[in-house]
Design a protein around this motif. Structure first.
Motif, PDB file in Angstrom:
ATOM      1  N   ALA A   1     -19.584 -73.498  44.728  1.00 27.64           N
ATOM      2  CA  ALA A   1     -18.599 -74.444  45.345  1.00 27.64           C
ATOM      3  C   ALA A   1     -17.711 -73.430  46.229  1.00 27.64           C
ATOM      4  O   ALA A   1     -17.097 -73.886  47.216  1.00 27.64           O
ATOM      5  N   PHE A   2     -17.393 -72.366  45.696  1.00 30.20           N
ATOM      6  CA  PHE A   2     -16.561 -71.429  46.353  1.00 30.20           C
ATOM      7  C   PHE A   2     -16.983 -71.071  47.851  1.00 30.20           C
ATOM      8  O   PHE A   2     -16.249 -70.992  48.754  1.00 30.20           O
ATOM      9  N   THR A   3     -18.435 -70.964  47.880  1.00 32.62           N
ATOM     10  CA  THR A   3     -18.839 -70.615  49.255  1.00 32.62           C
ATOM     11  C   THR A   3     -18.909 -71.781  50.104  1.00 32.62           C
ATOM     12  O   THR A   3     -18.442 -71.543  51.236  1.00 32.62           O
ATOM     13  N   ARG A   4     -19.341 -72.895  49.586  1.00 34.47           N
ATOM     14  CA  ARG A   4     -19.232 -74.156  50.370  1.00 34.47           C
ATOM     15  C   ARG A   4     -17.689 -74.427  50.988  1.00 34.47           C
ATOM     16  O   ARG A   4     -17.454 -74.866  51.985  1.00 34.47           O
ATOM     17  N   LEU A   5     -16.659 -73.887  50.151  1.00 35.90           N
ATOM     18  CA  LEU A   5     -15.480 -74.315  50.544  1.00 35.90           C
ATOM     19  C   LEU A   5     -15.114 -73.427  51.743  1.00 35.90           C
ATOM     20  O   LEU A   5     -14.390 -73.905  52.662  1.00 35.90           O
TER      21      LEU A   5
ATOM     22  N   GLU B   1     -13.331 -65.044  52.460  1.00 38.12           N
ATOM     23  CA  GLU B   1     -14.550 -64.791  52.242  1.00 38.12           C
ATOM     24  C   GLU B   1     -14.238 -63.632  50.760  1.00 38.12           C
ATOM     25  O   GLU B   1     -15.118 -63.764  49.887  1.00 38.12           O
ATOM     26  N   ARG B   2     -13.476 -62.625  50.958  1.00 37.64           N
ATOM     27  CA  ARG B   2     -13.249 -61.676  49.954  1.00 37.64           C
ATOM     28  C   ARG B   2     -12.800 -62.186  48.647  1.00 37.64           C
ATOM     29  O   ARG B   2     -13.351 -62.214  47.582  1.00 37.64           O
ATOM     30  N   ASN B   3     -11.896 -63.161  48.956  1.00 44.79           N
ATOM     31  CA  ASN B   3     -11.354 -63.694  47.443  1.00 44.79           C
ATOM     32  C   ASN B   3     -12.398 -64.734  46.848  1.00 44.79           C
ATOM     33  O   ASN B   3     -12.244 -64.828  45.640  1.00 44.79           O
TER      34      ASN B   3
END
Length: 565
Positions: free
Chosen positions: A181-185, A206-208
């Motif tokens: 979900a973080f990637t999609r976000l 991207e880093r976080n």
């Protein structure tokens, strides 16, 4: 059902309640975001034992502050009674160690940390800067959660292995760069629109996000290598723990054995009603399965992807608001907006999140679609839109937020009892049937299908956790017989039923709060009708609903007295 035109003076009780909301927001920033309280979106909740003790101490201090105050009016009386019950049960759960070992497939910190990003604003660079800041705090949040789980494990308190395995699978999905979900976000359309050429902020995101994914990989490793070996096989929590959770979720003290017997009777009643409607769908003598087959084969009732599902949800919700406003309810202008969305997760959950305090973030209905579900039947889900939207959760919760002239911030934003809220949503489904919105036999069968699920899980939840005598078709309650019982009573995909099955086993007392809450709501309405008849008055159900919703969410133990006032 509009908010009072003249603001009620702030009382000493209101001041204590408002101060508690401020403290809660400071000590639990994720809750602040969930409630729409600004100023905490860059922060993260500490889930460690010390932080949990600090939150419990704040609740104790609030109750002590209330003890020395006199209620200025009836609103204060309801506030004091509600806070005593709600904060008191929360303290009792903390003192029993329940929050330290808290882990399940739906509502524990593992889910809270990732799902909170769904509610954060994403319409500006400033908003995305807050997202980046919070992403950077995910490792600390999960480390504090691990500290809590370790603390409980040292005392021999570990969640059942079924829950541990479910959360391991969820954490690994969040850790996966392709599925997270973080990637999609951070790579989604909202980010592209808001950030433009801001390459530095894009790089931070991207880093976080990568840091947050690694933190979930670490959580999965801890759960698999350290917690799982000590996790018990037994799912049932027993009567003492169950009673504690039941008080918290229902907001009332139940006779658990009487509730189980009633659940069996209610399940039989709904099954009989379903059989009658099945004959209307598929002809005389048709079974429920026959009717389901007819409805599922009807192309006019089928949606072929999530885009169609989202559009249908929104149309259905908008039509309900238009039809009910000014006829059966008076819906304030800010409450008329409800957004229907497909959730970034894939758990199978369908849920509602309330508006922010200023309504800049509207109420939202979310549908978390499992990977293996690719089509949807409107006959099953029309009642779900009414449950999550209007006249269900959205009308109930957003109306409370709107009651600024009467209610303090705790009553408007932070007071939530599952039995009251979920009970109202089931009551709302039946209300829509009574008002003619589910006259189509297929749609009515869908409503009854949902009611059957809720009745079945009263039986399953109490029977499994308390080891009560099982129905004849079950024999003895075991994980295997319990699964067969649910599958026989739920006309949904296997992935959905599996998620629900695991949820009930890991969240004791929560699932029955829906149907039990509906039962108590119907008792409250019938008591109001009887009182009107005794006084020679015509019962006005529209006025009853307006009065009930203006209270906000109160424990069901408090509801009858609050309505009587």
């Amino acid at each position: 059902m509009t908010s009072s035109t003249a603001s009620r003076p702030v009382s000493p009780v209101d001041a204590v309640a408002d101060a508690y909301v401020g403290t809660l927001a400071r000590l639990h920033p994720l809750e602040a975001t969930y409630l729409g309280i600004p100023g905490h979106d860059r922060e993260m909740t500490d889930f460690s034992p010390d932080a949990a003790a600090e939150r419990a101490a704040a609740a104790r201090s609030t109750l002590l502050a209330l003890e020395g105050l006199s209620a200025a009016d009836e609103v204060d009386e309801v506030t004091v009674a509600s806070m005593r019950w709600a904060l008191g049960t929360g303290i009792a759960l903390h003192d029993a160690g329940e929050h330290a070992r808290y882990l399940n497939n739906i509502a524990s910190p593992s889910q809270q940390v990732v799902e909170i990003f769904d509610l954060m604003p994403t319409d500006s660079e400033e908003a995305w800067d807050a997202v980046a800041a919070r992403l950077a705090t995910v490792p600390d949040a999960l480390a504090s959660y691990v500290a809590s789980l370790r603390h409980a494990a040292a005392a021999g308190d570990v969640a059942a292995i079924r829950q541990v395995q479910a959360v391991i699978a969820q954490a690994r999905e969040v850790a996966d760069p392709e599925r997270s979900a973080f990637t999609r976000l951070v790579r989604g359309d909202d980010a592209r629109r808001a950030l433009g050429d801001d390459h530095a902020l894009r790089a931070d995101l991207e880093r976080n996000a990568a840091t947050a994914r690694r933190a979930y990989a670490d959580l999965a490793e801890f759960l698999a290598d350290e917690l799982a070996p000590g996790a018990p096989q037994q799912d049932a929590v027993g009567r003492d723990r169950y009673a504690l959770w039941s008080r918290h979720h229902v907001g009332a003290q139940l006779d658990l054995d009487e509730t189980y017997a009633w659940g069996l009777e209610e399940l039989a009643r709904v099954q009989a009603e379903q059989a009658q409607v099945a004959a209307q769908v598929a002809g005389p003598g048709a079974s429920v399965a026959d009717a389901v087959a007819v409805l599922d084969a009807d192309p006019a009732r089928r949606l072929d992807d999530t885009t169609a599902l989202q559009a249908w949800m929104q149309r259905t919700s908008d039509a309900a608001i238009e039809a009910l406003d000014g006829t059966h309810f008076d819906i304030p202008a800010p409450v008329r907006t409800l957004e229907c969305r497909i959730a970034p997760s894939h758990t199978g959950a369908i849920y509602y999140t309330g508006p922010s305090d200023d309504f800049s973030r509207p109420g939202r209905m979310w549908w978390s679609v499992p990977h293996d579900v690719t089509s949807f039947s409107t006959w099953r889900e029309r009642t779900t839109v009414y449950h999550e939207g209007v006249p269900g959760h959205h009308l109930q919760i957003a109306q409370a937020v709107h009651e600024r002239a009467t209610l303090n911030s705790w009553r408007r934003l932070a007071s939530w009892t599952s039995g009251h809220g979920e009970g109202w949503a089931l009551y709302a489904e039946r209300l829509m049937a009574d008002l003619g919105f589910l006259d189509d036999p297929g749609d009515r069968l869908g409503m009854l299908d949902g009611q059957r699920l809720r009745a079945a899980r009263v039986v399953f939840d109490l029977g499994m956790h308390l080891g009560l005598p099982a129905p004849a078709e079950v024999g003895t309650w075991t994980p295997e017989s319990g699964w067969d019982f649910l599958r026989a009573n739920v006309n949904m995909s296997e992935s959905f039923v599996r998620f629900e099955y695991t949820r009930y086993l890991g969240w004791p007392g929560q699932a029955p709060s829906y149907k039990v809450g509906q039962r108590l709501w119907e008792k409250a309405r019938d008591a109001a009708r009887d009182a009107a008849a005794a006084q020679g008055r015509t019962f006005d159900v529209r006025e009853f609903h307006a009065r009930a919703l203006s209270l906000g969410s109160v424990p069901l133990e408090v509801l009858p007295g609050a309505l009587a006032r």
